[in-house]
Design a protein around this motif. Structure first.
Motif, PDB file in Angstrom:
ATOM      1  N   ASN A   1       4.378  51.963 -94.354  1.00  7.61           N
ATOM      2  CA  ASN A   1       5.068  53.212 -94.696  1.00  7.61           C
ATOM      3  C   ASN A   1       5.973  53.650 -93.557  1.00  7.61           C
ATOM      4  O   ASN A   1       6.225  54.847 -93.377  1.00  7.61           O
TER       5      ASN A   1
ATOM      6  N   ASN B   1       9.060  52.538 -93.358  1.00 10.14           N
ATOM      7  CA  ASN B   1      10.421  52.391 -93.871  1.00 10.14           C
ATOM      8  C   ASN B   1      11.213  51.322 -93.100  1.00 10.14           C
ATOM      9  O   ASN B   1      12.433  51.424 -92.953  1.00 10.14           O
TER      10      ASN B   1
ATOM     11  N   ASP C   1      12.872  47.646 -92.558  1.00  8.85           N
ATOM     12  CA  ASP C   1      13.532  46.717 -93.468  1.00  8.85           C
ATOM     13  C   ASP C   1      12.832  45.364 -93.542  1.00  8.85           C
ATOM     14  O   ASP C   1      12.671  44.788 -94.601  1.00  8.85           O
TER      15      ASP C   1
ATOM     16  N   LYS D   1       9.985  47.419-100.895  1.00  8.53           N
ATOM     17  CA  LYS D   1      10.223  47.473 -99.454  1.00  8.53           C
ATOM     18  C   LYS D   1       8.908  47.618 -98.693  1.00  8.53           C
ATOM     19  O   LYS D   1       8.748  47.104 -97.594  1.00  8.53           O
ATOM     20  N   GLU D   2       7.956  48.314 -99.315  1.00  8.90           N
ATOM     21  CA  GLU D   2       6.720  48.643 -98.614  1.00  8.90           C
ATOM     22  C   GLU D   2       5.708  47.506 -98.585  1.00  8.90           C
ATOM     23  O   GLU D   2       4.723  47.561 -97.855  1.00  8.90           O
TER      24      GLU D   2
END
Lengths: 112, 113
Positions: free
Chosen positions: B26, B28, B30, B71-72
């Motif tokens: 979490n 964020n 990349d 993404k996570e």
């Protein structure tokens, strides 16, 4: 020849000693240098991150980079039993960790 | 509580079974990475992903597969084709490609018997 060489130890020192941990490397293009601390059964934790040559200090920890000798060091002053861990060096030639090279780690024990 | 969560901490499987290791972040960040750590050998790169729906093989990808649908999340599957799967597996993230360092989860210890 490995890209990064690190003495695996083990290294035992008395509490309060100054510890010197070192890595040598062969690729002169490396410019990002990191030291990680890894406790048993845990993931590596970033301790120091430097770019190019020079020194960086953070509390009891000092990282040195000597690009002319292709040699990096981590010094720990006033070592504590809680510093007992494996220390990994890592380095990269450019951005993007797909080009990150790790040493095999040095196991340090600080004896109370 | 921000960070990288790997689960489970310990995993036991019989030979011939596929197994999936979870990695969630979490932060964020990349990029996400999977490494394998064996005594005396340091960290070896299995797979990495720099954006969603894209991933690249690392140095020891044979016998492993990954996906990056969000993404996570970056799960790693250890297949029965991996000849020596018992190891400590580490997931890592990187904020971007601008020289930022890797941040690691606390690993999954996989034992295959």
């Amino acid at each position: 020849q490995k890209e990064v060489e690190q003495d695996p130890g083990p290294l035992s020192v008395p509490e309060g000693a100054i510890v010197s941990l070192n890595c040598t490397y062969s690729n002169s293009a490396f410019q990002y240098f990191m030291w990680y601390r890894q406790y048993s059964r845990k993931g590596p934790e970033l301790l120091m991150y430097t770019y190019s040559s020079g020194n960086k200090e953070d509390g009891r920890f000092t990282a040195q980079v000597d690009k002319s000798s292709k040699y990096i060091s981590l010094f720990i002053r006033d070592s504590q039993p809680s510093d007992s861990a494996t220390y990994l060096c890592a380095m990269s030639a450019r951005t993007g960790a797909n080009n990150l090279f790790f040493g095999t780690g040095t196991r340090l024990t600080v004896i109370p | 509580d921000g960070g990288i969560t790997q689960s489970p901490k310990y995993l036991f499987r019989k030979e011939g079974q596929n197994v999936t290791l979870s990695c969630e972040q979490n932060l964020n960040h990349d990029a996400m990475y999977w490494y394998r750590q064996d005594p005396g050998q340091g960290l070896r790169l299995i797979y990495y992903s720099q954006i969603v729906n894209d991933f690249q093989k690392g140095d020891i990808a044979e016998g492993y597969s990954v996906s990056r649908e969000k993404k996570e999340s970056f799960p790693l599957t250890v297949t029965s084709a991996q000849k020596n799967p018992t190891a400590f597996y580490l997931c890592a993230t990187q904020r971007d490609r601008g020289g930022s360092p890797l941040h690691f989860g606390n690993g999954t210890r996989l034992t295959v018997t």
